[in-house]
Design a protein around this motif. Structure first.
Motif, PDB file in Angstrom:
ATOM      1  N   LYS A  24      -5.245  10.900   4.653  1.00  0.00           N
ATOM      2  CA  LYS A  24      -4.292  10.133   4.854  1.00  0.00           C
ATOM      3  C   LYS A  24      -4.846   8.508   5.865  1.00  0.00           C
ATOM      4  O   LYS A  24      -4.464   7.584   6.541  1.00  0.00           O
ATOM      5  N   ASN A  55       0.825   4.148  -2.851  1.00  0.00           N
ATOM      6  CA  ASN A  55       0.257   5.492  -2.461  1.00  0.00           C
ATOM      7  C   ASN A  55       1.652   6.435  -2.577  1.00  0.00           C
ATOM      8  O   ASN A  55       1.474   6.828  -3.513  1.00  0.00           O
ATOM      9  N   SER A  59       1.448   6.352  -6.903  1.00  0.00           N
ATOM     10  CA  SER A  59      -0.020   7.282  -7.411  1.00  0.00           C
ATOM     11  C   SER A  59       0.121   9.229  -7.013  1.00  0.00           C
ATOM     12  O   SER A  59      -0.173   9.723  -7.500  1.00  0.00           O
ATOM     13  N   LYS A  60       0.512   9.513  -5.700  1.00  0.00           N
ATOM     14  CA  LYS A  60       1.526  11.081  -5.876  1.00  0.00           C
ATOM     15  C   LYS A  60       2.142  11.502  -7.172  1.00  0.00           C
ATOM     16  O   LYS A  60       2.136  12.380  -7.600  1.00  0.00           O
ATOM     17  N   THR A  90      -6.473  11.085   0.571  1.00  0.00           N
ATOM     18  CA  THR A  90      -4.698  11.290   0.612  1.00  0.00           C
ATOM     19  C   THR A  90      -4.280  12.908   1.644  1.00  0.00           C
ATOM     20  O   THR A  90      -3.739  12.525   2.293  1.00  0.00           O
ATOM     21  N   PHE A 138      -8.571   5.660  -1.035  1.00  0.00           N
ATOM     22  CA  PHE A 138      -7.887   6.189  -0.091  1.00  0.00           C
ATOM     23  C   PHE A 138      -7.910   7.318  -0.224  1.00  0.00           C
ATOM     24  O   PHE A 138      -7.649   8.295  -1.373  1.00  0.00           O
ATOM     25  N   THR A 193      -5.812   8.584  -8.320  1.00  0.00           N
ATOM     26  CA  THR A 193      -6.448   7.964  -6.899  1.00  0.00           C
ATOM     27  C   THR A 193      -5.960   6.197  -7.350  1.00  0.00           C
ATOM     28  O   THR A 193      -6.003   5.683  -8.328  1.00  0.00           O
ATOM     29  N   TRP A 194      -6.288   6.181  -5.750  1.00  0.00           N
ATOM     30  CA  TRP A 194      -6.474   4.724  -6.042  1.00  0.00           C
ATOM     31  C   TRP A 194      -7.449   4.418  -4.616  1.00  0.00           C
ATOM     32  O   TRP A 194      -7.669   4.683  -3.483  1.00  0.00           O
ATOM     33  N   GLN A 215       1.233  -1.532   0.150  1.00  0.00           N
ATOM     34  CA  GLN A 215       0.295  -0.501  -0.072  1.00  0.00           C
ATOM     35  C   GLN A 215       0.705   1.374  -0.242  1.00  0.00           C
ATOM     36  O   GLN A 215       0.261   1.967  -0.765  1.00  0.00           O
TER      37      GLN A 215
END
Length: 520
Positions: A58, A31, A34-35, A55, A53, A40-41, A27
């Motif tokens: 968090k 994350n 994805s950033k 961001t 999730f 998005t995830w 994960q």
């Protein structure tokens, strides 16, 4: 790992298999990716359903109660927005159900060029790629945590237990190598609870925890070796070779241009010090000693054996520098040649994985493989590049037998100067080191039973009542020596007496040892 993940996402890979026991790390990688890619995830499993999730907070926010695996695959194709990643946890259980609809759906997703900027990640603890998808599915295997990751875990544990400690020594973190994130968290937490801090005082505690965890895998055993090289009688050529490479794992050696030693193969007579040498090398170099039993690798589930051998080697790499001892390797790899007909090629694939790793490994894992029966060894194993050297361990010479007698007498708190070592060494012609040890032990038992101290006579009596392996297997030993003469390096520099073949022939054989009566 996240860089590899980013690369696959940029290359428009629709489906990626990620193999790891550690959900938190997977994960974290997702994350980070994805950033970086501004995506998005989502996370899904059969128990909890679908979460997105957030961001900013968090944390995971509940999306939908999707529990059916076909529904989540349809959600990916029909409802998931663009620029999104969907992580499907524990998908190996679903793949093992052998539902043809799953394979068909995943194949359609893999081949659908219309899917734009959407990625599905199949997260699972074991590699479980069906043959139907193996040519199209991208796979990432996440290794065990390194020092950097362990430092993050350790700091988090200190914070959790409100311990104000700024620095964590590398030696403490190195003690945790070979553990997963969850295992490292538990080991560090127990050490903090026990000592109120995380420093060198907790290293033995962490190592004990690590031993317990490694043993639970059933693949490797963690040995504490107390055997010193000078406690191994004879084998001077082998000891000299080992001594020259003691510093070959250092940064200075690398700077000098010295290659990291790969390992050695020890072939020869049973009971002549092969296993003892493996233990002594680990002690001399002050490295952890891991015993790898290849026979425990094989499992009944398709793909399990290959996964097991990779897992064992991953643990060895994570703990490096270390000594990996593969005892009686020929037994674990017996049947390689007929593997395709007898076990569907499992043994052959396990052997191939081991060979490739031995050839390509860059980590300081020194492999010591021992073997008694050369006939059972696959020829590929003996090629240069797998091992630095192949040593033949023969029966001890008369001088080596004197040294072995001295070691075992002194180990039992006697002064070897009070014994006629020359006479005893002469009488033990053809004896292996373990047979000589047993004679000393038998003599000690007899002396204790008689209420007297150990003397030459007691040891000599034990010698006279022992028929050594060199007599019972004289013909086999002679052939073994002939083979080794041109294919291996002698571990000893002493002159070994010839085997008495006539005595060997005179010994009655078991029914199973008698030649085929239909062959003249």
């Amino acid at each position: 790992m996240f860089k590899e993940l980013e690369l696959l996402i940029k290359a428009k890979a629709n489906v990626i298999e990620v193999v790891s026991y550690e959900d938190k790390r997977v994960q974290g990688f997702v994350n980070q990716a994805s950033k970086d890619l501004k995506m998005t995830w989502y996370n899904w499993n059969e128990v909890s359903g679908l979460f997105r999730f957030d961001t900013k907070t968090k944390s995971f926010e509940k999306e939908e109660d999707i529990s059916d695996y076909l529904d989540i695959l349809n959600f990916f194709t029909n409802s998931l927005e663009e620029n999104a990643i969907l992580v499907l946890q524990d998908f190996h259980h679903i793949l093992k159900r052998e539902d043809p609809r799953i394979l068909r759906k995943i194949r359609e997703i893999l081949q659908d060029k219309a899917i734009n900027n959407k990625v599905m990640i199949l997260s699972m603890p074991i590699k479980c790629v069906p043959d139907d998808l193996s040519k199209e599915l991208s796979v990432i295997e996440v290794g065990l945590p390194d020092i950097k990751v362990l430092k993050t875990i350790a700091k988090n544990c200190l914070t959790e237990y409100d311990v104000d400690q700024y620095e964590i020594e590398d030696s403490v973190l190195e003690a945790g190598l070979g553990l997963t994130i969850m295992e490292a968290e538990l080991a560090f937490s127990k050490a903090i609870i026990e000592f109120g801090k995380l420093d060198k005082e907790g290293i033995p505690f962490i190592i004990r925890e690590k031993e317990s965890i490694i043993k639970k895998t059933g693949l490797l055993e963690y040995y504490h070796s107390n055997t010193k090289l000078n406690e191994v009688g004879g084998l001077e050529n082998l000891k000299e070779w080992i001594g020259k490479r003691e510093r070959s794992f250092t940064a200075e050696a690398k700077e000098f241009g010295v290659d990291t030693p790969k390992g050695i193969m020890l072939l020869g007579v049973p009971g002549c010090g092969k296993s003892l040498t493996a233990k002594a090398v680990a002690k001399a170099w002050n490295y952890p000693l891991l015993r790898f039993d290849i026979g425990k690798v094989f499992g009944g589930i398709v793909g399990e054996s290959e996964h097991n051998v990779r897992r064992a080697l991953d643990i060895a790499k994570a703990i490096a520098p270390c000594v990996l001892w593969i005892d009686e390797i020929e037994k674990g790899l017996s049947g390689v040649q007929s593997s395709g007909q007898t076990d569907g090629g499992t043994t052959s694939r396990v052997f191939g994985t081991l060979l490739t790793w031995m050839q390509e490994k860059t980590e300081p894992v020194f492999v010591i493989a021992t073997a008694n029966n050369i006939k059972e060894l696959p020829p590929e194993l003996m090629r240069k590049g797998r091992f630095d050297e192949v040593f033949f361990v023969d029966l001890p010479s008369i001088e080596e037998r004197k040294k072995i007698l001295q070691i075992h007498i002194e180990t039992r708190k006697r002064d070897a100067a009070n014994y006629d070592l020359d006479m005893l060494a002469k009488e033990t012609k053809g004896f292996s080191g373990s047979e000589i040890e047993e004679c000393v032990k038998e003599g000690l038992h007899s002396a204790f039973s008689d209420g007297k101290d150990l003397t030459d006579e007691y040891i000599l009596k034990a010698i006279k009542s022992t028929v050594p392996l060199s007599i019972t297997m004289g013909e086999s030993l002679r052939k073994l020596r002939e083979w080794a003469k041109f294919r291996a390096r002698l571990a000893s520099n002493g002159t070994v007496e010839d085997v008495d073949i006539e005595k060997s022939k005179a010994i009655p054989k078991l029914k199973s040892e008698v030649n085929n009566p239909f062959i003249d």
